[in-house]
Design a protein around this motif. Structure first.
Motif, PDB file in Angstrom:
ATOM      1  N   SER A  65       0.858  -1.181   0.000  1.00 38.45           N
ATOM      2  CA  SER A  65       0.000   0.000   0.000  1.00 38.45           C
ATOM      3  C   SER A  65       0.892   1.229   0.000  1.00 38.45           C
ATOM      4  O   SER A  65       2.058   1.166   0.405  1.00 38.45           O
ATOM      5  CB  SER A  65      -0.912   0.015   1.234  1.00 38.45           C
ATOM      6  N   HIS A  66       0.360   2.325  -0.471  1.00 38.50           N
ATOM      7  CA  HIS A  66       1.107   3.579  -0.450  1.00 38.50           C
ATOM      8  C   HIS A  66       0.444   4.520   0.535  1.00 38.50           C
ATOM      9  O   HIS A  66      -0.776   4.608   0.604  1.00 38.50           O
ATOM     10  CB  HIS A  66       1.148   4.231  -1.837  1.00 38.50           C
ATOM     11  N   LEU A  67       1.255   5.218   1.315  1.00 36.89           N
ATOM     12  CA  LEU A  67       0.722   6.206   2.239  1.00 36.89           C
ATOM     13  C   LEU A  67       1.629   7.422   2.224  1.00 36.89           C
ATOM     14  O   LEU A  67       2.846   7.294   2.046  1.00 36.89           O
ATOM     15  CB  LEU A  67       0.676   5.644   3.669  1.00 36.89           C
ATOM     16  N   ASP A  68       1.043   8.576   2.431  1.00 39.67           N
ATOM     17  CA  ASP A  68       1.814   9.807   2.587  1.00 39.67           C
ATOM     18  C   ASP A  68       2.796   9.648   3.753  1.00 39.67           C
ATOM     19  O   ASP A  68       2.468   9.006   4.763  1.00 39.67           O
ATOM     20  CB  ASP A  68       0.831  10.949   2.864  1.00 39.67           C
ATOM     21  N   ASP A  69       3.999  10.226   3.623  1.00 39.55           N
ATOM     22  CA  ASP A  69       5.034  10.088   4.668  1.00 39.55           C
ATOM     23  C   ASP A  69       4.541  10.529   6.052  1.00 39.55           C
ATOM     24  O   ASP A  69       4.882   9.920   7.063  1.00 39.55           O
ATOM     25  CB  ASP A  69       6.271  10.920   4.292  1.00 39.55           C
ATOM     26  N   HIS A  70       3.770  11.611   6.077  1.00 38.03           N
ATOM     27  CA  HIS A  70       3.258  12.089   7.377  1.00 38.03           C
ATOM     28  C   HIS A  70       2.250  11.094   7.951  1.00 38.03           C
ATOM     29  O   HIS A  70       2.246  10.809   9.146  1.00 38.03           O
ATOM     30  CB  HIS A  70       2.577  13.449   7.230  1.00 38.03           C
ATOM     31  N   ALA A  71       1.398  10.579   7.072  1.00 39.68           N
ATOM     32  CA  ALA A  71       0.343   9.653   7.516  1.00 39.68           C
ATOM     33  C   ALA A  71       0.951   8.379   8.115  1.00 39.68           C
ATOM     34  O   ALA A  71       0.535   7.938   9.193  1.00 39.68           O
ATOM     35  CB  ALA A  71      -0.583   9.315   6.349  1.00 39.68           C
ATOM     36  N   ILE A  72       1.959   7.810   7.442  1.00 40.73           N
ATOM     37  CA  ILE A  72       2.544   6.575   7.985  1.00 40.73           C
ATOM     38  C   ILE A  72       3.299   6.883   9.275  1.00 40.73           C
ATOM     39  O   ILE A  72       3.284   6.083  10.222  1.00 40.73           O
ATOM     40  CB  ILE A  72       3.445   5.828   6.949  1.00 40.73           C
ATOM     41  N   HIS A  73       3.909   8.055   9.348  1.00 37.54           N
ATOM     42  CA  HIS A  73       4.588   8.434  10.596  1.00 37.54           C
ATOM     43  C   HIS A  73       3.601   8.407  11.770  1.00 37.54           C
ATOM     44  O   HIS A  73       3.898   7.866  12.841  1.00 37.54           O
ATOM     45  CB  HIS A  73       5.214   9.823  10.475  1.00 37.54           C
ATOM     46  N   LEU A  74       2.428   8.995  11.536  1.00 38.06           N
ATOM     47  CA  LEU A  74       1.424   9.067  12.604  1.00 38.06           C
ATOM     48  C   LEU A  74       0.864   7.691  12.940  1.00 38.06           C
ATOM     49  O   LEU A  74       0.516   7.428  14.090  1.00 38.06           O
ATOM     50  CB  LEU A  74       0.315  10.054  12.220  1.00 38.06           C
ATOM     51  N   LEU A  75       0.827   6.793  11.957  1.00 40.51           N
ATOM     52  CA  LEU A  75       0.378   5.422  12.253  1.00 40.51           C
ATOM     53  C   LEU A  75       1.379   4.694  13.146  1.00 40.51           C
ATOM     54  O   LEU A  75       0.991   3.991  14.082  1.00 40.51           O
ATOM     55  CB  LEU A  75       0.149   4.627  10.957  1.00 40.51           C
ATOM     56  N   PHE A  76       2.673   4.847  12.852  1.00 42.45           N
ATOM     57  CA  PHE A  76       3.692   4.233  13.718  1.00 42.45           C
ATOM     58  C   PHE A  76       3.534   4.755  15.144  1.00 42.45           C
ATOM     59  O   PHE A  76       3.655   4.007  16.118  1.00 42.45           O
ATOM     60  CB  PHE A  76       5.107   4.550  13.209  1.00 42.45           C
ATOM     61  N   SER A  77       3.277   6.058  15.252  1.00 44.39           N
ATOM     62  CA  SER A  77       3.110   6.650  16.581  1.00 44.39           C
ATOM     63  C   SER A  77       1.836   6.127  17.250  1.00 44.39           C
ATOM     64  O   SER A  77       1.851   5.728  18.429  1.00 44.39           O
ATOM     65  CB  SER A  77       3.076   8.172  16.451  1.00 44.39           C
ATOM     66  N   ALA A  78       0.749   6.071  16.497  1.00 42.28           N
ATOM     67  CA  ALA A  78      -0.522   5.545  17.027  1.00 42.28           C
ATOM     68  C   ALA A  78      -0.352   4.113  17.517  1.00 42.28           C
ATOM     69  O   ALA A  78      -0.934   3.705  18.523  1.00 42.28           O
ATOM     70  CB  ALA A  78      -1.596   5.605  15.942  1.00 42.28           C
ATOM     71  N   ASN A  79       0.486   3.355  16.822  1.00 40.12           N
ATOM     72  CA  ASN A  79       0.752   1.964  17.191  1.00 40.12           C
ATOM     73  C   ASN A  79       1.436   1.878  18.572  1.00 40.12           C
ATOM     74  O   ASN A  79       1.204   0.932  19.333  1.00 40.12           O
ATOM     75  CB  ASN A  79       1.624   1.360  16.087  1.00 40.12           C
ATOM     76  N   ARG A  80       2.235   2.900  18.899  1.00 42.72           N
ATOM     77  CA  ARG A  80       2.805   2.935  20.252  1.00 42.72           C
ATOM     78  C   ARG A  80       1.756   3.408  21.254  1.00 42.72           C
ATOM     79  O   ARG A  80       1.662   2.868  22.357  1.00 42.72           O
ATOM     80  CB  ARG A  80       4.049   3.843  20.285  1.00 42.72           C
ATOM     81  N   TRP A  81       0.945   4.402  20.860  1.00 44.53           N
ATOM     82  CA  TRP A  81      -0.090   4.896  21.783  1.00 44.53           C
ATOM     83  C   TRP A  81      -1.091   3.809  22.135  1.00 44.53           C
ATOM     84  O   TRP A  81      -1.554   3.720  23.262  1.00 44.53           O
ATOM     85  CB  TRP A  81      -0.807   6.121  21.187  1.00 44.53           C
ATOM     86  N   GLU A  82      -1.425   2.937  21.186  1.00 42.02           N
ATOM     87  CA  GLU A  82      -2.425   1.910  21.509  1.00 42.02           C
ATOM     88  C   GLU A  82      -1.870   0.876  22.486  1.00 42.02           C
ATOM     89  O   GLU A  82      -2.627   0.117  23.062  1.00 42.02           O
ATOM     90  CB  GLU A  82      -3.019   1.264  20.246  1.00 42.02           C
ATOM     91  N   LYS A  83      -0.553   0.848  22.678  1.00 43.88           N
ATOM     92  CA  LYS A  83       0.051  -0.089  23.634  1.00 43.88           C
ATOM     93  C   LYS A  83       0.487   0.598  24.932  1.00 43.88           C
ATOM     94  O   LYS A  83       1.012  -0.048  25.842  1.00 43.88           O
ATOM     95  CB  LYS A  83       1.283  -0.761  23.005  1.00 43.88           C
TER      96      LYS A  83
END
Ligand code: FDM
Length: 212
Positions: A64-82
């Protein structure tokens, strides 16, 4: 004091370039701590098992392709959910050995050209590690080890920029271990470094949050 309820687990993070040996060193550390009778768990980011983690996984596999900012925020969200599980594990006395954390988040995204301060912002309020160990290897040596799996970031030129970003991010509290030494020597150094941290945390070292 020495009361049992004061003792907490340590949040220990290993960082480094792809192929630096982080993952196998982490699993050896887990066995070592378990043998000593410590409560310990192996964690890693990205955690690909969550919904967000699956989006990250498909991005890394170039599915999949994602905007650089969007994927950055997903990596961060992945830490927040834990985050809350992480804190409760630590409070209950479990030490966490974590393969990559916010520093990977900032180093990889800023290597794409995103502003470093922008990259740090969504990490603020996550638990700060009690210890960051950087497994140091040059991008060239890491590439020679081969086995780049063909995921998105596993290319020499990109890893060179990641190495520079890590350098800018690191501070005097980081422990740097030469990852080109034989596996057993790296492990020996890691054991010494982490045991010191585990003991300070047992004695009730307070929690701190990112980003200082
Ligand atoms: N990575 C990892 C990031 O770009 N941002 C992050 O926040 C994290 C935790 O994902 F290339 C990158 C680093 C690596 C890739 O990591 C997958 P593993 O350790 O190979 O699963």
């Amino acid at each position: 004091g020495n009361k049992k309820c004061d003792s907490r687990g340590a949040l220990i993070v290993l960082e480094g370039l792809d192929r630096c040996g982080k993952t196998s060193q982490c699993s050896r550390l887990i066995s070592y701590l378990e043998e000593l009778g410590h409560a310990v768990e192996s964690w890693r980011f990205p955690d690909r098992n969550t919904g967000v983690g699956q989006m990250i996984s498909s991005y890394l596999a170039n599915k999949s392709h994602l905007d650089d900012h969007a994927i950055h925020l997903l990596f961060s969200a992945n830490r927040w959910e834990k985050r809350s599980l992480m804190e409760s594990k630590l409070r209950s006395g479990t030490t966490l050995i974590v393969d990559r954390y916010s520093f990977s988040g900032v180093a990889f995204s800023s290597a794409k050209g995103l502003d470093m301060e922008w990259c740090k912002a969504p990490e603020a309020g996550l638990l700060a590690p009690d210890l960051v160990v950087y497994l140091d290897i040059s991008p060239e040596k890491a590439a020679e080890r081969g086995g780049y799996g063909g995921e998105r970031y596993e290319q020499l030129e990109f890893q060179k920029r990641v190495a520079q970003s890590y350098k800018m991010l690191s501070d005097a509290t980081w422990k740097i271990v030469d990852a080109t030494l034989p596996i057993e020597d790296v492990q020996k150094q890691l054991r010494q470094i982490i045991m010191e941290c585990v003991l300070t945390c047992q004695q009730g070292k307070p929690f701190v949050e990112l980003w200082q």
